[in-house]
Design an enzyme around this catalytic site. Structure first.
Site, PDB file in Angstrom:
ATOM      1  N   MET A 335       8.775   7.882  -3.814  1.00 24.95           N
ATOM      2  CA  MET A 335       7.626   8.582  -3.242  1.00 24.95           C
ATOM      3  C   MET A 335       6.830   7.660  -2.331  1.00 24.95           C
ATOM      4  SD  MET A 335       7.667  11.741  -4.104  1.00 24.95           S
ATOM      5  CE  MET A 335       6.014  12.229  -3.667  1.00 24.95           C
ATOM      6  N   ASP A 354       4.128  -3.574  -4.097  1.00 25.70           N
ATOM      7  CA  ASP A 354       4.793  -3.344  -5.375  1.00 25.70           C
ATOM      8  C   ASP A 354       4.702  -4.621  -6.197  1.00 25.70           C
ATOM      9  OD1 ASP A 354       6.594  -2.332  -7.471  1.00 25.70           O
ATOM     10  OD2 ASP A 354       7.116  -0.814  -5.978  1.00 25.70           O
ATOM     11  N   VAL A 411       2.194   5.087  -8.028  1.00 23.62           N
ATOM     12  CA  VAL A 411       2.890   4.475  -9.157  1.00 23.62           C
ATOM     13  C   VAL A 411       3.272   5.562 -10.160  1.00 23.62           C
ATOM     14  CG1 VAL A 411       1.669   2.304  -8.797  1.00 23.62           C
ATOM     15  CG2 VAL A 411       0.748   3.964 -10.426  1.00 23.62           C
ATOM     16  N   GLU A 413       3.572   8.205 -13.304  1.00 20.87           N
ATOM     17  CA  GLU A 413       2.603   9.172 -13.829  1.00 20.87           C
ATOM     18  C   GLU A 413       2.075   8.733 -15.194  1.00 20.87           C
ATOM     19  OE1 GLU A 413       1.717  12.862 -12.292  1.00 20.87           O
ATOM     20  OE2 GLU A 413       1.556  10.983 -11.195  1.00 20.87           O
ATOM     21  N   LYS A 418      -2.400   3.908 -13.616  1.00 19.13           N
ATOM     22  CA  LYS A 418      -3.107   4.273 -12.391  1.00 19.13           C
ATOM     23  C   LYS A 418      -4.530   3.699 -12.398  1.00 19.13           C
ATOM     24  CE  LYS A 418      -0.477   8.527 -11.461  1.00 19.13           C
ATOM     25  NZ  LYS A 418       0.036   8.231 -10.121  1.00 19.13           N
ATOM     26  N   SER A 440       1.111  14.086  -9.447  1.00 17.53           N
ATOM     27  CA  SER A 440       1.578  15.473  -9.320  1.00 17.53           C
ATOM     28  C   SER A 440       1.048  16.369 -10.427  1.00 17.53           C
ATOM     29  CB  SER A 440       3.112  15.514  -9.333  1.00 17.53           C
ATOM     30  OG  SER A 440       3.612  14.965 -10.537  1.00 17.53           O
ATOM     31  N   HIS A 461      -1.081  14.959  -3.148  1.00 22.91           N
ATOM     32  CA  HIS A 461       0.175  15.211  -3.840  1.00 22.91           C
ATOM     33  C   HIS A 461       1.264  15.508  -2.818  1.00 22.91           C
ATOM     34  CE1 HIS A 461       2.642  18.139  -6.555  1.00 22.91           C
ATOM     35  NE2 HIS A 461       3.256  16.985  -6.408  1.00 22.91           N
TER      36      HIS A 461
END
Length: 729
Positions: A335, A354, A411, A413, A418, A440, A461
């Site tokens: 993503m 990252d 990152v 879910e 987060k 999401s 999203h």
């Protein structure tokens, strides 16, 4: 474009007599931003053609151009969608193409000089001229995209492209897919004759062509004209023709889209008669589509609802337009890598962060692969590729986020992860930065608890794969400011995506509604419905893929995790999550059979090394019951209704802010069948209107469970005879 004296105006068309016997006609409707084939244009065209005919002896040629940024936008869809009778539509389309036919048979050479988009009826006007010149510019887009609105080109587009290109080429390159062509592509196909570098070059090029005193007769009006490639009576073409309906069946998968079949029929039938008869055949097929519900649904969703969104209908009006210049994407997985690519290819400098340099570089390599493919296919140059890649800077250091005016977290879910990431982000970026999460499903308001500036925090999203999916769902938290929403809306449009705006809730709109589709499909499998019937019912209803294939793509483990988390949260809130037969299917597939989805080798499907997919052979014997006999239409409507009903609930609860957001979002984001016009348009257009939808929902509820019970808001609307679109306009 410079002109001579003797200017006059006939309605929407400006007439200039040039010194050399050439008439310059400039399409310029004073009442609209774009020229359309409305009543004003038709009246002006009639008067202009009369004037040309009356002065024919003194006219050596005609140049048609536009006073707008676009050349001509085609039919006024507001007028067209309002037409209800076949005679009304047929009369309109016959009048329009009658003017085009008269133009090309006046005996005066006519050149079209194109400096902007010419689509649909606008491009059909171009095709009716004897010579076509276009500016080689990204602003110039040409084509006949009517099929995307459930229509066919009704002003001669089918007939003329077939006669210019041959039946097979016209169908595949122009008509059946509704391709939007760049000038170079149109030149290669023979749809335009000449390209120039700038708009100022158009008139000199047109005059130069007219100076050669060309024949003012279209090729198809010569007595010895033969269609390239022949007619269906030609053996080679006759052998090829059966492939077209077979290909259509494969592409449509049985979904109810009548336009491609009508285009094929009009094209084939039109090759076997003279051009004027072929034009009437085209008109009849156009009329049958235009009065049908599918075209009205597609036009509502993909034109009017899309126009509402693209014009900022869901954006706060007050804040000024904003552009991101330097963005950070935190998380370089699939993503994050896709988001970085979308930003960089639209001119934004990107810091791709990252936890390891290897992961960050791998994220950048995603862009490298896409750009290399574009170069190989001639859609980009090596220089353009290098320029985009130079904008992406992989890193492991949060400090390099300094100076970014946009940060998008992408990152895993995991709420705690987060929050930890945003704790690091806030130490580096300035107070002007827009902060966004690509979650999401996780509520934005809950995530904002870790944000020092919750008013600057919002959900963006994206959908996978980001480079192909047009939609971005903007999720407004309880503390997100209007300025933050406006900036988020602007940046989504800046990178060429389509924004919809929803309020915060668990699953927002798209994830929440697609969850109902998944659970309904799995519930039907748990009931014993044959898996092949389930998959075919979905694709024949217009879903892009079957439900089981969708779950495989998302992975069974992710769906189970989301379901388990949702049930736990509902229980913690003191709410009964209810029975979920689909959860038992997921558990059995994962725990008993070790089937987890496509990415892990197989789920409901097997994926042979040779390619493709086949239903897992043991699936039918594990779940299907031979004594289950559910009508195909029930299977289809259970999938359609469960999504539409959940969308109505989202509207009632204020999660959805508008009907256009729901319709466009459901089509572009979660695969609701486009033929229905989106999840809420499906309710409005159902046979019998909202009242018919409610009656059918009651029938489904009685047969399959109370989850199909229509909410009170719909019952009230059914009683009043209203529509969701009108109520929430």
């Amino acid at each position: 474009m410079s002109v001579g004296a003797k200017e006059s105006t006939v309605g929407t068309i400006r007439w200039d007599d040039l010194d050399n016997g050439v008439v310059l006609l400039t399409l310029d409707d004073p009442t609209q931003r774009a020229n359309t084939m409305n009543a004003g244009f038709l009246a002006s065209m009639s008067a202009t053609l009369d004037r040309l005919a009356a002065n024919k002896a003194d006219i050596r040629g005609v140049v048609i151009t536009s006073g707008k940024s676009t050349f001509f936008a085609g039919a006024d869809l507001k007028d067209l969608i309002a037409m209800t009778s076949a005679s009304q539509v047929y009369g309109f389309v016959e009048q329009s193409k009658g003017f085009y036919r008269r133009l090309e048979t006046l005996g005066i050479p006519v050149v079209s000089a194109i400096a902007g988009a010419a689509l649909g009826g606008g491009f059909e006007l171009v095709l009716a001229t004897h010579h076509r010149i276009a500016v080689d510019s990204p602003k110039v887009i040409l084509g006949l995209p009517e099929v995307t609105l459930g229509l066919l080109p009704g002003a001669g587009g089918v007939v003329r492209t077939v006669r210019m290109m041959g039946l097979a080429n016209a169908l595949t390159s122009v008509l059946l897919q509704g391709q939007r062509l760049r000038p170079a592509q149109a030149l290669e196909l023979g749809l335009v004759d000449e390209l120039v570098a700038t708009p100022d070059d158009l008139l000199p090029a047109a005059l130069a062509w007219l100076a050669t005193e060309p024949d003012a007769i279209q090729p198809w009006d010569h007595k010895k004209f033969r269609i390239p490639g022949g007619t269906p009576a030609t053996p080679a073409l006759a052998a090829m023709l059966p492939a077209f309906p077979a290909t259509l069946r494969k592409q449509l998968k049985g979904a109810p889209y009548p336009a491609p079949a009508a285009i094929l029929a009009a094209a084939v039938e039109g090759t076997q008669v003279d051009i004027d008869t072929a034009l009437r055949i085209e008109s009849r097929y156009f009329t049958s589509l235009a009065v049908g519900q599918t075209a009205k649904n597609l036009t509502q969703a993909m034109f009017f609802d899309m126009q509402h969104i693209k014009s900022g209908g869901s954006r706060p009006a007050a804040p000024p337009k904003w552009k991101a210049t330097k963005a950070a994407v935190v998380g370089a997985g699939m993503m994050g890598a896709g988001i970085a690519y979308s930003l960089a290819r639209n001119g934004v400098t990107v810091v791709l962060k990252d936890v390891s340099m290897e992961a960050a570089e791998r994220g950048k390599s995603y862009s490298t692969k896409l750009l290399d493919k574009a170069v190989a296919r001639g859609r980009s140059t090596q220089a353009q590729r290098d320029e985009v890649l130079a904008r992406i800077h992989p890193t492991i250091d949060f400090a390099e986020l300094a100076g970014c005016d946009l940060v998008i977290e992408a990152v895993f879910e995991d709420p705690s992860l987060k929050r930890e990431v945003f704790g690091q982000i806030q130490k580096v970026v300035g107070p002007e930065a827009l902060l966004a999460s690509n979650t999401s499903t996780l509520p934005i308001t809950g995530l904002s608890a870790a944000i020092e500036r919750p008013e600057d925090f919002i959900g963006l999203h994206f959908f996978s794969p980001v480079d192909k999916m047009q939609l971005v769902e903007i999720v407004v938290g309880d503390k997100s400011s209007e300025e933050t929403l406006a900036r988020a809306y602007d940046v989504v449009q800046q990178i060429g995506k389509v924004p919809i705006v929803v309020n915060d809730s668990r699953g927002f709109f798209t994830s929440r509604v697609i969850g109902t589709l998944v659970h309904e499909g799995l519930s039907m499998l748990a009931e014993g419905i044959d898996p092949m019937l389930l998959e075919r019912a979905a694709t024949q209803a217009g879903f892009p893929v079957g439900v089981l294939q969708l779950v495989d793509e998302l992975t069974l483990t992710l769906n189970k995790k989301i379901s388990d988390t949702t049930r736990a949260e509902l229980t913690a809130e003191g709410r009964d999550p209810g029975a979920a037969p689909g959860d038992a299917v997921l558990a059995r597939m994962i725990e008993e059979f070790d089937r987890r989805g496509r990415s892990t080798g197989g789920g409901f499907y097997d994926y042979p090394d040779s390619g493709g997919r086949v239903l897992w052979p043991a699936l039918r014997e594990s779940f299907a019951q031979s004594d289950i006999d559910v009508p195909l239409v029930d299977v289809q409507e259970r999938l359609l209704f469960i999504m539409a009903l959940e969308s109505v609930r989202c509207l009632d609860e204020g999660v959805l802010r508008s009907v256009p957001d729901a319709n466009v979002g459901s089509i572009l984001g979660i695969g609701f069948p486009a033929w229905a016009g989106g999840a809420l348009q499906y309710v409005d257009q159902y046979a019998g209107g909202v009242a018919g939808f409610v009656a059918r929902a009651d029938g489904l509820a009685a047969a399959y469970g109370e989850r199909f019970t229509a909410p009170d808001s719909l019952r009230a609307l059914a009683t009043s005879g209203g529509t969701l679109a009108a109520k929430h306009a």
